[in-house]
Each structure stands twice: as C-alpha cells, then as structure tokens.
Design a protein around this motif. Structure first.
Motif, short mmCIF file in Angstrom:
data_model
loop_
_atom_site.label_atom_id
_atom_site.label_comp_id
_atom_site.label_asym_id
_atom_site.label_seq_id
_atom_site.Cartn_x
_atom_site.Cartn_y
_atom_site.Cartn_z
N ARG A 10 -10.93 33.84 11.06
CA ARG A 10 -10.14 32.88 10.29
C ARG A 10 -10.30 33.12 8.79
NH1 ARG A 10 -10.88 26.98 13.27
NH2 ARG A 10 -9.97 27.59 15.28
N ARG A 11 -9.17 33.00 8.08
CA ARG A 11 -9.18 33.15 6.64
C ARG A 11 -8.65 31.87 6.01
NH1 ARG A 11 -5.94 38.01 7.28
NH2 ARG A 11 -4.45 36.94 5.95
N ALA A 12 -9.11 31.60 4.80
CA ALA A 12 -8.73 30.35 4.13
C ALA A 12 -7.24 30.28 3.88
CB ALA A 12 -9.51 30.22 2.82
N ASP A 13 -6.61 31.43 3.54
CA ASP A 13 -5.19 31.40 3.21
C ASP A 13 -4.31 31.11 4.42
OD1 ASP A 13 -4.14 34.49 4.01
OD2 ASP A 13 -6.26 34.27 3.58
N GLN A 14 -4.85 31.23 5.65
CA GLN A 14 -4.08 30.90 6.84
C GLN A 14 -3.96 29.39 7.05
OE1 GLN A 14 -6.31 32.98 9.83
NE2 GLN A 14 -5.35 34.95 9.40
N PHE A 15 -4.81 28.64 6.40
CA PHE A 15 -4.80 27.18 6.53
C PHE A 15 -4.40 26.49 5.23
CE2 PHE A 15 -7.61 28.85 9.70
CZ PHE A 15 -7.46 28.03 10.81
N THR A 16 -3.95 27.26 4.25
CA THR A 16 -3.73 26.72 2.91
C THR A 16 -2.29 26.91 2.46
OG1 THR A 16 -6.02 27.26 2.39
CG2 THR A 16 -4.59 26.74 0.54
N VAL A 17 -1.80 25.94 1.72
CA VAL A 17 -0.45 25.95 1.17
C VAL A 17 -0.53 25.81 -0.34
CG1 VAL A 17 1.71 24.65 1.03
CG2 VAL A 17 0.64 25.04 3.25
N LEU A 18 0.29 26.56 -1.04
CA LEU A 18 0.38 26.45 -2.49
C LEU A 18 1.48 25.45 -2.83
CD1 LEU A 18 -0.21 27.28 -5.42
CD2 LEU A 18 1.35 29.22 -5.10
N VAL A 19 1.12 24.42 -3.59
CA VAL A 19 2.07 23.37 -3.99
C VAL A 19 2.31 23.49 -5.49
CG1 VAL A 19 2.58 20.91 -3.99
CG2 VAL A 19 1.12 21.89 -2.20
N PHE A 23 -5.31 22.54 5.26
CA PHE A 23 -5.03 21.71 6.42
C PHE A 23 -6.03 22.01 7.54
CE2 PHE A 23 -1.21 21.84 3.96
CZ PHE A 23 -0.63 20.60 4.12
N LYS A 24 -6.11 21.10 8.50
CA LYS A 24 -7.05 21.24 9.60
C LYS A 24 -6.63 22.33 10.58
CE LYS A 24 -8.22 16.32 9.31
NZ LYS A 24 -8.17 15.01 10.01
N THR A 25 -5.34 22.55 10.70
CA THR A 25 -4.84 23.54 11.66
C THR A 25 -3.82 24.44 10.99
OG1 THR A 25 -3.03 22.09 12.39
CG2 THR A 25 -5.13 21.90 13.56
N ARG A 26 -3.59 25.61 11.59
CA ARG A 26 -2.56 26.52 11.09
C ARG A 26 -1.18 25.91 11.28
NH1 ARG A 26 -4.48 32.46 13.44
NH2 ARG A 26 -6.51 32.54 12.40
N TRP A 27 -1.01 25.19 12.36
CA TRP A 27 0.28 24.56 12.62
C TRP A 27 0.62 23.56 11.52
CZ3 TRP A 27 1.96 19.54 13.44
CH2 TRP A 27 3.27 19.41 13.95
N GLY A 28 -0.36 22.75 11.09
CA GLY A 28 -0.11 21.80 10.01
C GLY A 28 0.25 22.49 8.72
N ASN A 33 -3.04 16.10 9.49
CA ASN A 33 -3.41 17.50 9.29
C ASN A 33 -4.04 17.80 7.94
OD1 ASN A 33 -2.27 18.66 11.84
ND2 ASN A 33 -0.37 17.84 10.99
N TYR A 34 -3.87 16.92 6.97
CA TYR A 34 -4.40 17.17 5.62
C TYR A 34 -5.93 17.19 5.66
CZ TYR A 34 -5.92 16.16 0.85
OH TYR A 34 -6.57 16.19 -0.36
N LEU A 35 -6.52 18.19 4.99
CA LEU A 35 -7.97 18.30 4.96
C LEU A 35 -8.53 18.10 3.55
CD1 LEU A 35 -10.61 19.01 6.44
CD2 LEU A 35 -10.17 21.42 5.90
N THR A 36 -8.14 18.95 2.62
CA THR A 36 -8.64 18.85 1.26
C THR A 36 -7.70 19.59 0.32
OG1 THR A 36 -10.57 19.18 -0.18
CG2 THR A 36 -10.06 20.92 1.42
N HIS A 37 -7.99 19.57 -0.95
CA HIS A 37 -7.14 20.28 -1.92
C HIS A 37 -7.97 20.70 -3.12
CE1 HIS A 37 -7.24 16.30 -3.84
NE2 HIS A 37 -6.95 16.95 -4.97
N GLN A 38 -7.40 21.61 -3.88
CA GLN A 38 -8.01 22.07 -5.12
C GLN A 38 -6.92 22.26 -6.16
OE1 GLN A 38 -11.29 22.78 -6.36
NE2 GLN A 38 -10.01 22.83 -8.18
N VAL A 39 -6.98 21.48 -7.24
CA VAL A 39 -5.98 21.62 -8.29
C VAL A 39 -6.23 22.91 -9.06
CG1 VAL A 39 -5.60 19.14 -8.53
CG2 VAL A 39 -7.38 20.25 -9.89
N VAL A 40 -5.19 23.39 -9.72
CA VAL A 40 -5.26 24.64 -10.48
C VAL A 40 -5.51 24.32 -11.94
CG1 VAL A 40 -4.02 26.73 -11.17
CG2 VAL A 40 -3.74 25.80 -8.86
#
Length: 446
Positions: free
Chosen positions: A84-93, A213-218, A119-126
C-alpha cells in the motif's frame, strides 16, 4: 509538390543520417567515460518482465475491445499485489474557497466530515514554503562546497583558502572550511526560523490540501466526482506520487482564458498594452495569430463543409508529412539512442562543475524517459498512419520504419539507460487507449 524522386532522395539522406548516428553511438559507447550516460546505473533488464502487461499492451490489437479489459485486469492485479502507498488513498483538493469564520484546515475537515463521513480519515493543508525550499537548497550547495574543501585538505594536508567576493575572484581571503562551517550554521538557524514562520503564519497556507481516506474506494469516489455545484471550487483529483508533486503549481487558480486576437490580448491584459505597442513584439504576435484565426473560421463554417474541407486538404499535405516523419521521426529516434545532449551536458558539468562524488552522480544521471514528449509524438504518427492509410498509402512505409526504429531504440533506452523513478502500474494506459480510439474515429471520419 515534391516528386517521387525528391522523396526518395530525402529518404536515402535520412537513412544515411540515422546510420551515422548509430555508428557514433557504437563508438561513443565503447568509451568508459561515456558509459556513465549511455548505459544505466541500475540493472533494469528485468523491467519488461516485472511490469504486468508491458509486453502484451505493446502489440495493441485495436480492433478488439477486450485488450482494454485485459490491461485493466492486469493493472488491478498489480495494484492488489503491491504494498500500500499513501497516494493510493489520497486525493489532492484545490481551489478551496476562503471562509472568514474558519481556517483552511478547519474548513477542509468540516467539508469532508459532512460530505464523506464514512471514508474521510485525515488531511494535510499545503503551505507556501518556497523561501524555505530556497534556503534548504542553498544549505545543500554550501555543504557540498564544505565536503569539497575537506577532501582537498585530506589530499594536500594544507588548509584551503578562498575569497568571499563575486565568484570567489575578489574580496577578503579566508579559511574555506571555517567559512562554510559558519555559513551553514547561520543557514540552519534561518531555516529553523523560516520553518516556524511557515507553520504558524496563516498567510502561508495555500488553498489546497491532501485529503486521505480509509479505503481506496472512498478516495476513488472523491477523486472522480464533482464536490459542489460550482465546478471551479473544491476541485479533486488523485494525489500524484510524492516525487511527482510540483509545489509551486498548487496555488495556481482554476482559470480558463481564451485570447483570439491582438485586441483581445489588450482588453484582457491591459498592462501588456505598452509592451504590445513595441513594433517588433507586435509583429511577432501578429505573425502567430493568423493560425488561430484560420482555426476560428474553420470551426464557424457550416457543418456540411467540414468533410469537404478536410477531404481536400489532407491529401495535399502527404508530402509534407512524409518529410516531417523523416526529419523528426527517423532522425529524432537516431538522436535518441545517441543521447547527444545529455552526453555534452555531462562532460561540461564534469569538467567545470563537478567538485564531489555527489556532483558526479548527479551529472551522470540520465533521468527518466520523457513521456511528456515521446508519447505524444508516437500518438501523432499513429494518427497519421490511420488517416493516410486509405487516402495516401505511400505514407505508410515511412511510418512503419519509424515504429520499427522506435521499438528497438526505446526498448534499449528503457532497459539499459533511463532510470525508472517509480512504478505507476500502467497508470497512463487509459489515456493512451482513449487517444487510440479517438485516432480510429478521426481516421473513419476522414
């Protein structure tokens, strides 16, 4: 229009040129010094066996839709078997709208807790850390110079000296090791202060965030759907692989600007009016605008005139594209295997700029294959082959030769030369397949 003899002479010339490139490559490849650039630092000979679907997708059978399903299935198998990689569970907003009552971080958390509660887990602002990045880069350069002078001290047993002025040619002469040690300590303190400033200053926060997100689907649902009624706000997309992130671009707003004439440029960007008034610049811009004006007139003509215009224009350009394929395609592929530009840059850096072993490793790095330039060119030639297959079949031999050379050369470059940064699992395949389908549709229309 070029005659058959003219085209034959040009083809023979290009063949000779390509042969000269290959001979030059063979000669340069024998030199141990050039081996650093013309062959890989890493053993990538198992690349085609380690990437599922690389071999089968290369022989794409365009008349069978099952190929897409097959490649997609292999991609899924590869991703399922991979760690598992972080970018598989992460979305850029991006384009997060400002809120006077909440910070960007609070706004992101509130928005996704409401819209993606399961499905939301956490976030990191840029953060806008451009100045911090410059300081870190400057410190790295100084550490490199410090290593260079320390190595020089070990070789000569004499403490090296340097001048602190412009390019080390003027100014006070000081002990080089002491100078860089002091400067690195100063930069370390500046970096610590700048890091605290970036972390604590609300103005340093960009209207963008990485949401996990908690899952890849989310993550997939969020990345592929529109989040609000306004399509320019809360833009979501798959987070790029960490080494692919270009941080300065994250703050660029979602703006589409269409400029159709010189007057339009002046109306949209009034501050450019004094610049455009300069005769040379005005002539330069007006020289390019007619192409856009012709495109505009083509788009706005009656729909029933499209086939007539295209059908009359395409056969007339056959000789041009034959010449283009020979000049850009054949010669370009031959130049690719020679890698003349990286070779020259390496020797220049090695002669003038290399001070430490780290510099030498960076100078001899051939980089990764340029998908941004190589793949679109191959797609263009594929489109030309499909379009001219029925209209002007004489183009096909030149395209077939190009693809034959491209297969041999790029296979060699990928296995023996380029360094693969990371494995994407054929993430670009859907785009390639879509463009192939579009090329088929265009060829049928024409």
């Amino acid at each position: 229009m070029a005659t058959l003899s003219d085209i034959g002479l040009a083809a023979a010339t290009q063949h000779i040129g390509a042969f000269i490139f290959f001979v030059a490559f063979a000669i340069l490849r024998l030199q141990p010094l050039n081996d650093r650039v013309l062959s890989s630092q890493n053993d990538l000979k198992s690349l085609f066996h380690s990437i599922p679907g690389m071999g089968s997708s290369g022989s794409c059978q365009l008349d069978k839709y099952w190929e897409y399903e097959k490649v997609a299935s292999m991609r899924l198998q590869f991703l399922a078997a991979e760690k598992r990689r972080a970018d598989q569970f992460t979305v850029l907003v991006r384009n997060i709208p400002p809120d006077p009552d909440e910070s960007v971080s609070e706004l992101v958390e509130h928005f996704f807790l409401v819209n993606h509660p399961d499905n939301y887990l956490t976030h990191q602002v840029v953060y806008n850390a451009n100045k911090l990045a410059k300081l870190v880069k400057k410190k790295s350069k100084m550490q490199n110079w410090l290593v260079y002078y320390q190595n020089k001290l070990e070789r000569t047993s004499k403490r090296p000296e340097m001048k602190t002025g412009f390019l080390g040619l003027r100014g006070k002469k000081v002990d080089a090791i002491d100078y860089y040690t002091t400067e690195i300590d100063k930069l370390s303190k500046e970096i610590a202060l700048e890091r605290d400033k970036v972390t604590n200053d609300p103005k340093s926060i960009m209207p963008a965030a990485f949401v996990s997100f908690k899952t890849r689907w989310g993550a997939a649902v969020c990345a592929q759907t529109q989040q609000t009624r306004n399509p320019t706000l809360w833009l979501t997309a798959w987070a790029p692989e960490p080494r692919d992130v270009y941080w300065p671009n994250l703050a660029i707003p979602y703006v589409s600007l269409t400029v159709r004439s010189l007057d339009g440029i002046q109306k949209v960007a009034t501050w450019l009016k004094p610049l455009i008034s300069v005769p040379f610049i005005k002539s330069f811009i007006q020289g390019f605008l007619p192409a856009f004006q012709q495109l505009d007139s083509f788009i706005h003509q009656p729909a029933n005139q499209y086939p007539i215009t295209i059908g009359a224009a395409i056969p007339l350009k056959a000789s041009f594209f034959i010449t283009y394929i020979m000049v850009d395609g054949w010669a370009g592929i031959a130049a690719e295997v020679l890698m003349l530009k990286p070779l020259i840059i390496y020797h220049l850096k090695n002669f003038f700029l290399v001070k430490t072993e780290k510099d030498r490793e960076e100078a001899m790095d051939p980089g990764s294959i340029g998908f941004n330039t190589g793949e679109p060119r191959i797609q263009l030639y594929f489109l030309l082959g499909l379009v001219y297959a029925a209209v002007t079949p004489s183009v096909l031999p030149f395209i077939i030769i190009f693809f034959g050379l491209a297969y041999v050369v790029f296979r060699h470059q990928i296995i023996n030369v380029y360094n693969q940064e990371y494995e994407s699992g054929a993430a670009f395949w859907p785009d390639v397949h879509f463009r192939v389908v579009i090329a088929l549709i265009v060829s049928q229309i024409v």
